[in-house]
Scaffold this motif. Sequence first.
Motif, PDB file in Angstrom:
ATOM      1  N   TRP A  11      -6.298  25.540  21.656  1.00  0.00           N
ATOM      2  CA  TRP A  11      -7.571  25.440  22.362  1.00  0.00           C
ATOM      3  C   TRP A  11      -7.745  24.056  22.979  1.00  0.00           C
ATOM      4  O   TRP A  11      -8.304  23.905  24.066  1.00  0.00           O
ATOM      5  N   GLY A  12      -7.276  23.036  22.305  1.00  0.00           N
ATOM      6  CA  GLY A  12      -7.332  21.692  22.859  1.00  0.00           C
ATOM      7  C   GLY A  12      -6.443  21.556  24.087  1.00  0.00           C
ATOM      8  O   GLY A  12      -6.828  20.929  25.085  1.00  0.00           O
ATOM      9  N   ILE A  13      -5.270  22.134  24.008  1.00  0.00           N
ATOM     10  CA  ILE A  13      -4.346  22.094  25.151  1.00  0.00           C
ATOM     11  C   ILE A  13      -4.956  22.855  26.328  1.00  0.00           C
ATOM     12  O   ILE A  13      -4.885  22.394  27.478  1.00  0.00           O
ATOM     13  N   LEU A  14      -5.568  23.996  26.061  1.00  0.00           N
ATOM     14  CA  LEU A  14      -6.212  24.770  27.123  1.00  0.00           C
ATOM     15  C   LEU A  14      -7.360  23.987  27.753  1.00  0.00           C
ATOM     16  O   LEU A  14      -7.518  23.967  28.987  1.00  0.00           O
ATOM     17  N   LEU A  15      -8.159  23.320  26.938  1.00  0.00           N
ATOM     18  CA  LEU A  15      -9.262  22.509  27.445  1.00  0.00           C
ATOM     19  C   LEU A  15      -8.727  21.363  28.306  1.00  0.00           C
ATOM     20  O   LEU A  15      -9.266  21.095  29.395  1.00  0.00           O
ATOM     21  N   ALA A  16      -7.672  20.697  27.846  1.00  0.00           N
ATOM     22  CA  ALA A  16      -7.078  19.590  28.601  1.00  0.00           C
ATOM     23  C   ALA A  16      -6.495  20.095  29.919  1.00  0.00           C
ATOM     24  O   ALA A  16      -6.659  19.453  30.977  1.00  0.00           O
ATOM     25  N   ALA A  17      -5.836  21.235  29.885  1.00  0.00           N
ATOM     26  CA  ALA A  17      -5.261  21.796  31.112  1.00  0.00           C
ATOM     27  C   ALA A  17      -6.368  22.184  32.094  1.00  0.00           C
ATOM     28  O   ALA A  17      -6.232  21.974  33.301  1.00  0.00           O
ATOM     29  N   SER A  18      -7.449  22.734  31.563  1.00  0.00           N
ATOM     30  CA  SER A  18      -8.576  23.097  32.438  1.00  0.00           C
ATOM     31  C   SER A  18      -9.185  21.863  33.087  1.00  0.00           C
ATOM     32  O   SER A  18      -9.503  21.872  34.288  1.00  0.00           O
ATOM     33  N   ALA A  19      -9.337  20.794  32.315  1.00  0.00           N
ATOM     34  CA  ALA A  19      -9.878  19.550  32.867  1.00  0.00           C
ATOM     35  C   ALA A  19      -8.942  18.982  33.931  1.00  0.00           C
ATOM     36  O   ALA A  19      -9.389  18.505  34.987  1.00  0.00           O
ATOM     37  N   ALA A  20      -7.650  19.063  33.685  1.00  0.00           N
ATOM     38  CA  ALA A  20      -6.676  18.583  34.666  1.00  0.00           C
ATOM     39  C   ALA A  20      -6.737  19.434  35.934  1.00  0.00           C
ATOM     40  O   ALA A  20      -6.635  18.902  37.055  1.00  0.00           O
ATOM     41  N   CYS A  21      -6.924  20.725  35.794  1.00  0.00           N
ATOM     42  CA  CYS A  21      -7.036  21.609  36.970  1.00  0.00           C
ATOM     43  C   CYS A  21      -8.283  21.267  37.784  1.00  0.00           C
ATOM     44  O   CYS A  21      -8.240  21.272  39.025  1.00  0.00           O
ATOM     45  N   LEU A  38      -4.820  14.125  29.660  1.00  0.00           N
ATOM     46  CA  LEU A  38      -4.464  13.416  28.432  1.00  0.00           C
ATOM     47  C   LEU A  38      -5.695  12.838  27.732  1.00  0.00           C
ATOM     48  O   LEU A  38      -5.795  12.875  26.495  1.00  0.00           O
ATOM     49  N   VAL A  39      -6.630  12.319  28.506  1.00  0.00           N
ATOM     50  CA  VAL A  39      -7.858  11.775  27.907  1.00  0.00           C
ATOM     51  C   VAL A  39      -8.653  12.891  27.232  1.00  0.00           C
ATOM     52  O   VAL A  39      -9.158  12.731  26.113  1.00  0.00           O
ATOM     53  N   VAL A  40      -8.772  14.023  27.891  1.00  0.00           N
ATOM     54  CA  VAL A  40      -9.509  15.155  27.303  1.00  0.00           C
ATOM     55  C   VAL A  40      -8.805  15.644  26.037  1.00  0.00           C
ATOM     56  O   VAL A  40      -9.453  15.887  25.011  1.00  0.00           O
ATOM     57  N   LEU A  41      -7.481  15.766  26.086  1.00  0.00           N
ATOM     58  CA  LEU A  41      -6.731  16.218  24.915  1.00  0.00           C
ATOM     59  C   LEU A  41      -6.890  15.240  23.753  1.00  0.00           C
ATOM     60  O   LEU A  41      -7.186  15.633  22.623  1.00  0.00           O
ATOM     61  N   GLY A  42      -6.720  13.944  24.028  1.00  0.00           N
ATOM     62  CA  GLY A  42      -6.857  12.930  22.979  1.00  0.00           C
ATOM     63  C   GLY A  42      -8.274  12.843  22.445  1.00  0.00           C
ATOM     64  O   GLY A  42      -8.491  12.701  21.233  1.00  0.00           O
ATOM     65  N   GLY A  43      -9.252  12.915  23.338  1.00  0.00           N
ATOM     66  CA  GLY A  43     -10.650  12.850  22.905  1.00  0.00           C
ATOM     67  C   GLY A  43     -11.037  14.037  22.056  1.00  0.00           C
ATOM     68  O   GLY A  43     -11.705  13.891  21.026  1.00  0.00           O
ATOM     69  N   ARG A  44     -10.610  15.218  22.463  1.00  0.00           N
ATOM     70  CA  ARG A  44     -10.927  16.419  21.688  1.00  0.00           C
ATOM     71  C   ARG A  44     -10.261  16.365  20.318  1.00  0.00           C
ATOM     72  O   ARG A  44     -10.874  16.684  19.301  1.00  0.00           O
TER      73      ARG A  44
END
Length: 183
Positions: A11-21, A38-44
């Motif tokens: 779910w974290g990877i999906l959230l990070a990918a969505s933010a990158a998109c 990367l910031v979204v993934l690390g922050g989450r």
Amino acid sequence: MGYTRELADPWGILLAASAACVAWAIHLPAWMTVGVGLVVLGGRAGIAHVIKEPEVPVPAIEPDSAEDVWLRRFQVARGEFDPRLEQTLDLLERILRRFAVRASAIVRVEVAADDVDELERLTTTYNTLISELAAAVSGVEELVGAEEITDELDEIKATALATERATRGWMDQEPNSARLRNG
């Protein structure tokens, strides 16, 4: 979960990918798009690591009750056995602990005075659990100091498992007249 496990959480990877998109969709440069992901993934992962899941409470066994006394007797007897039997004794202790938890839960159930059948069923289940707990612990205590005990321990374990399956049903049935007391 640990921080590394949080990073690998789908779910974290999906959230990070969505933010990158989203970053790519608003025409940020490629290096910024990757940075946002990367910031979204690390922050989450960091937030999830800091916010721990609440601990599941261990079901209570009434102190100084019959079931508590039998469990303590089992633990004393268990200390007398060869460490090679640890796995079998662990399984047996888990089964006996479930008996004790169920017996304590039955004690905490209040039944309406007009529901005699429900009270009788709960009393029968409680007596079955306590008698099986007592029989298993007494059997283990008798084996202390014996030479070949693995067959006897396996027999006690099998009997306890059969009783557990037979008495499990009371928890699945939610009687209209019973409710758990607080505490």
